[in-house]
Every structure is written in C-alpha cells, then in structure tokens.
Design a protein around this motif. Structure first.
Motif, PDB file in Angstrom:
ATOM      1  N   THR A  33      26.151 -10.810 -35.588  1.00 27.00           N
ATOM      2  CA  THR A  33      24.720 -10.991 -35.834  1.00 27.00           C
ATOM      3  C   THR A  33      23.954 -10.868 -34.516  1.00 27.00           C
ATOM      4  O   THR A  33      24.282 -11.528 -33.528  1.00 27.00           O
ATOM      5  CB  THR A  33      24.448 -12.368 -36.460  1.00 27.00           C
ATOM      6  OG1 THR A  33      25.188 -12.444 -37.661  1.00 27.00           O
ATOM      7  CG2 THR A  33      22.973 -12.559 -36.728  1.00 27.00           C
ATOM      8  N   GLU A  34      22.960 -10.049 -34.560  1.00 30.28           N
ATOM      9  CA  GLU A  34      22.117  -9.866 -33.381  1.00 30.28           C
ATOM     10  C   GLU A  34      20.716 -10.334 -33.729  1.00 30.28           C
ATOM     11  O   GLU A  34      20.118  -9.853 -34.695  1.00 30.28           O
ATOM     12  CB  GLU A  34      22.103  -8.380 -32.998  1.00 30.28           C
ATOM     13  CG  GLU A  34      21.523  -8.129 -31.633  1.00 30.28           C
ATOM     14  CD  GLU A  34      21.449  -6.639 -31.316  1.00 30.28           C
ATOM     15  OE1 GLU A  34      21.431  -6.294 -30.134  1.00 30.28           O
ATOM     16  OE2 GLU A  34      21.380  -5.836 -32.266  1.00 30.28           O
ATOM     17  N   LYS A  35      20.207 -11.290 -32.993  1.00 28.43           N
ATOM     18  CA  LYS A  35      18.885 -11.842 -33.306  1.00 28.43           C
ATOM     19  C   LYS A  35      18.107 -12.040 -32.001  1.00 28.43           C
ATOM     20  O   LYS A  35      18.635 -12.659 -31.070  1.00 28.43           O
ATOM     21  CB  LYS A  35      19.047 -13.189 -34.014  1.00 28.43           C
ATOM     22  CG  LYS A  35      17.758 -13.711 -34.635  1.00 28.43           C
ATOM     23  CD  LYS A  35      17.920 -15.115 -35.174  1.00 28.43           C
ATOM     24  CE  LYS A  35      18.639 -15.159 -36.486  1.00 28.43           C
ATOM     25  NZ  LYS A  35      18.653 -16.524 -37.067  1.00 28.43           N
ATOM     26  N   TYR A  36      16.922 -11.508 -31.948  1.00 24.66           N
ATOM     27  CA  TYR A  36      16.103 -11.726 -30.736  1.00 24.66           C
ATOM     28  C   TYR A  36      14.622 -11.549 -31.049  1.00 24.66           C
ATOM     29  O   TYR A  36      14.237 -10.978 -32.080  1.00 24.66           O
ATOM     30  CB  TYR A  36      16.525 -10.782 -29.605  1.00 24.66           C
ATOM     31  CG  TYR A  36      16.422  -9.308 -29.918  1.00 24.66           C
ATOM     32  CD1 TYR A  36      15.245  -8.610 -29.702  1.00 24.66           C
ATOM     33  CD2 TYR A  36      17.534  -8.609 -30.400  1.00 24.66           C
ATOM     34  CE1 TYR A  36      15.169  -7.264 -29.983  1.00 24.66           C
ATOM     35  CE2 TYR A  36      17.466  -7.269 -30.672  1.00 24.66           C
ATOM     36  CZ  TYR A  36      16.278  -6.590 -30.464  1.00 24.66           C
ATOM     37  OH  TYR A  36      16.195  -5.259 -30.750  1.00 24.66           O
ATOM     38  N   ILE A  37      13.811 -12.074 -30.145  1.00 24.05           N
ATOM     39  CA  ILE A  37      12.348 -11.975 -30.292  1.00 24.05           C
ATOM     40  C   ILE A  37      11.830 -11.015 -29.225  1.00 24.05           C
ATOM     41  O   ILE A  37      12.302 -11.030 -28.078  1.00 24.05           O
ATOM     42  CB  ILE A  37      11.691 -13.369 -30.156  1.00 24.05           C
ATOM     43  CG1 ILE A  37      12.030 -14.198 -31.392  1.00 24.05           C
ATOM     44  CG2 ILE A  37      10.174 -13.257 -30.001  1.00 24.05           C
ATOM     45  CD1 ILE A  37      11.629 -15.645 -31.305  1.00 24.05           C
ATOM     46  N   PHE A  38      10.898 -10.223 -29.620  1.00 23.86           N
ATOM     47  CA  PHE A  38      10.355  -9.239 -28.669  1.00 23.86           C
ATOM     48  C   PHE A  38       8.837  -9.185 -28.775  1.00 23.86           C
ATOM     49  O   PHE A  38       8.230  -9.688 -29.729  1.00 23.86           O
ATOM     50  CB  PHE A  38      10.968  -7.859 -28.931  1.00 23.86           C
ATOM     51  CG  PHE A  38      10.681  -7.311 -30.300  1.00 23.86           C
ATOM     52  CD1 PHE A  38      11.521  -7.594 -31.364  1.00 23.86           C
ATOM     53  CD2 PHE A  38       9.567  -6.500 -30.524  1.00 23.86           C
ATOM     54  CE1 PHE A  38      11.254  -7.095 -32.630  1.00 23.86           C
ATOM     55  CE2 PHE A  38       9.303  -5.997 -31.782  1.00 23.86           C
ATOM     56  CZ  PHE A  38      10.146  -6.301 -32.848  1.00 23.86           C
TER      57      PHE A  38
END
Lengths: 188, 265
Positions: A33-38
C-alpha cells in the motif's frame, strides 16, 4: 455551446490504447500500500479561460483524490477575471513504471461571478459556471518528490445566469475541453 | 471611470452588436440568431440589441447581416428573393468547432414578441438593409414595404419608446419619419456630414465607427441635442477609447467587458 467533440474523444481513446501498448511490458506491480499527501499548482485552460488551481491531494495506491481552489486568470472565454471557485478531482493510475505514469482524472470545477448590468446593482446574486470533465494524462517524475503532469480532457459545462431586469435565472448546457499542466510535490 | 458627459446624465447604454456580438471564442453564436439576441438581454443584461433587418420576398422582416445568404448560411441568394417560411429553415453555417446547426434565420417578429413580454423593454436598434444588388428595379418598392412593415411592428408591440431605426440613407429615414414622426431615427456614417442632417430633420441620433469619430464631434452633436452611438470595438483598448469620447450608446461586440469597464470606479 457545441456538440460532443467526437474527434477529441477518438483521439483520447487512441492515445490510451497507444500508451497501454507501449507500457504494458514495462509495468511494475507494487503490491504494498502506498499512501501519501501531495500539493501542486495546476495552470489549466477550460471553458472559463486560463485558470490556475492550487491543489492538495491524497494518493492511495492507484487512486487519487484532490481538492483545491481555482482562480480565473484570463477572460478569454469567460466574463471576467479574478473569480475563485472550488475544484475537486478523482483520478486513477492505469499504467506506471518508475519514471512515468498514465492516469485518468474526473474533475469538477466551479466559478462564480457577479452578474453585471449598468442599470442595476446585483449585490447578492452570482452567476456560475460548473465544469465536469474527464482527462487523460501523463505524470513524469522530475526529482525525488517532485513531478509534473499534463492531461487533456473533455466534458460538460453548466452555466447559470441571472436576468436582472426580470429577476429570472436561466441555465445553459454544453461541452467543453480541459488542458492541464501541473507541478506537484509529495509532502508526506 | 471618470465622469461621463453625455445626454443620458452620464449613463452610457450598452447595445449588443447583432445580439451578443460577432462570433468569437467567447461568443459562439451567429449574430442576429435567436440565441445571440436573447443571450445579450436575458443573460448578459445589456440595455439593448442591434439587429440587421432585411425584407423577405413576402414582406417579412428577417434578421440577417450579410448581402447574400451563402456567406453565413447553407442557403443561397438574396433574402428579398425568398419567402420568410423558407428563410426560417435556413441553418447558419458551422465553422470548425463552432457548430451552429441548431440556429436558423428568424423574423423580427420573434424577437419583438419575446421582448414585448418583459416588464422593462430592452432597446431594439433596427439596422435597416435594402441591398441594392438584390432589389434591382424593385429597390423603391422594397424600401417602401420595409418602412411600412417596421411601422406596423412598432404599432403591433406598442414599441415606439424602445425601438430605434438606423440607416445610412437620409432619404430612407425621411420616409420613415413621414410615416411615423415620433420614431427614434439614427443616421449612420460620417459625423461631420450627418450631424447637420440629423439637426435639420430632428433625427434622434448619429452613429458611426468609433475609430472615425472624435470627442469634439460628439460634443457638437450633444450641443444640438443629438444622441451619439459608437460601434466597432471588442477589446479593452477600443472600448476605453470609445468611452472617453462621451457617447450616449455603445454598440459593442463584448457586452461583459464593456459593462466591467463602465462599472469600474
């Protein structure tokens, strides 16, 4: 307002097939799972003219959710400049490798402006333009956390206009296009 | 904007050229079409519209700008050679991504009927066109019929106060005046030539291309009680230049921008 831009739709479908063919063999599966805020800045050309949107987003694996504010810079297609409105988007990455991704993006943009008339002041009334578009584009990683995007799309537009003399509201429907170029940075 | 010195106590009325203005990227409607004319009044809140009127073969006033149908529609020939019923089936030509397939020629009656139902009537400027090459030997008859038809329409919709008639022909305007002395008449063309004519015949106003008109000429017209209308602009520089000349009416191809400029403090 125009009919469905068949040529543009055909071009987008062909473009999608071409990219799929080119990248299928290079695709790298990423099971974790890849989760990030941009955050990013997205100049774009739409029914309302040249706009710039400031966006924050959440990426969860291949899904992307964005929200932001759109600012109308030029009045090429739109009665007036300086309007600010909300923008929301949902995207999905179809294909990707370490450098390049191809994605589809559903966007909603809204702009509001005061109806004008030399004979009457319109204090509390607002005309509006709502744009619903589907774009297909490419995302290119520049350095580490920084990437740029370019996408082309089409969709519908709904505008709401006030007739100040009669105190009426009328609606217009039509089609529109969308060209976006964005610069994004992965925050955390 | 600085204070405007005109016959409307500083107010400049905004008149949409051919409705919402000539076709452009931000106005994807053919001029004189139903959508263009109603957009100007009902969506853009213009004070009035200018429309081009020509006589059909069966003496109906049609809205159309050009001399020949083929330049802007999929029909061909002169308006004066075709009946209104046939003309109302003429589609405007589409150009590139501009799709006008739903827009057809309309009669003046359609617009007048629509606007007469409004509480506050918009000004309707009739730019009268009697195309010499199309009328040939019937020129005088077509002209006479047009004058009578305009008078009938004004009476039908009780529109004496909100319809203005424009022409470059002094003779046409005099005949119109003879039939209906109270009608608001505008003579179009060179201000130096037309201000004395308007003054002599008590015409309501003079109209001309903004680039060929000076503020002194407008001031002279005002000193004689004659109103001035300027046209021939779309962009900011042209609109600003026209406003500085203190006209009473601006016939614009960009209603919204003209409103924005006029409403600036």
């Amino acid at each position: 307002m125009n009919k469905i831009p068949y040529k543009l739709v055909s071009l987008l479908i062909m473009y999608t097939i071409m990219n799929f063919t080119l990248l299928k063999s290079q695709e790298i599966n990423t099971p974790k799972t890849e989760k990030y805020i941009f955050a990013g800045l997205v100049p774009n050309l739409s029914h309302t003219g040249l706009n710039s949107s400031a966006i924050v987003g959440l990426q969860v694996n291949r899904l992307q959710f964005t929200a932001g504010l759109k600012y109308v810079i030029s009045d090429s297609f739109f009665p007036g400049i300086g309007q600010i409105g909300p923008e929301f988007g949902v995207g999905y990455t179809f294909l990707k490798n370490n450098k390049v991704e191809f994605f589809g993006l559903l966007t909603f943009q809204a702009s509001f402006y005061k109806p004008l008339a030399t004979f009457k002041e319109a204090k509390n009334k607002r005309n509006s333009v709502h744009e619903y578009t589907y774009s297909y584009g490419i995302k290119i990683k520049l350095i580490n956390r920084l990437w740029m995007e370019n996408s082309f799309g089409f969709g519908g537009v709904l505008s709401r206009n006030h007739d100040l003399q009669e105190n009426n509201v009328s609606y217009s429907y039509g089609t529109t296009g969308l060209i976006r170029i964005g610069l994004f940075y992965r925050l955390f | 904007m600085s204070e405007i010195n005109n016959l409307n106590n500083g107010v400049i009325y905004i008149v949409g050229h051919g409705g919402a203005g000539f076709v452009s990227l931000d106005n994807k409607l053919p001029i004189n079409s139903f959508k263009s004319v109603t957009k100007a009044i009902e969506k853009q809140n213009a004070d009035g519209v200018e429309v081009d009127v020509q006589m059909s073969a069966d003496n109906q006033l049609m809205l159309f700008h050009d001399d020949l149908l083929e330049t802007a529609t999929y029909c061909s020939g002169c308006i004066s050679a075709i009946s209104a019923e046939e003309l109302e089936e003429c589609q405007y030509k589409s150009y590139g991504t501009l799709n006008f397939s739903k827009e057809k020629l309309i009669t003046l009656d359609v617009i007048m009927s629509r606007f007469s139902q409004r509480k506050v009537k918009p000004m309707v400027f009739l730019d009268t066109k009697t195309i010499a090459n199309c009328t040939e030997n019937n020129y005088n008859i077509v002209e006479k019929n047009m004058i009578e038809k305009i008078d009938l329409i004004i009476k039908k919709y009780n529109a004496q106060s909100w319809v203005h008639v424009m022409s470059g022909s002094e003779d046409f305007l005099l005949k119109m005046q003879q039939l209906n002395p109270g009608i608001k008449l505008w003579i179009d063309g060179d201000f130096n030539t037309n201000i004395p004519i308007a003054n002599a015949h008590n015409f309501y106003g003079v109209s001309g291309n903004s680039s060929a008109v000076t503020s002194e000429q407008i001031s002279f017209a005002h000193s004689n009680g004659i109103y001035a209308l300027l046209f021939g602009f779309k962009a900011q520089a042209g609109i600003l230049s026209a406003i500085k000349k203190n006209p009473d009416y601006l016939q614009t191809d960009n209603i919204i921008l003209t409103q924005q400029i006029l409403l600036q403090d």
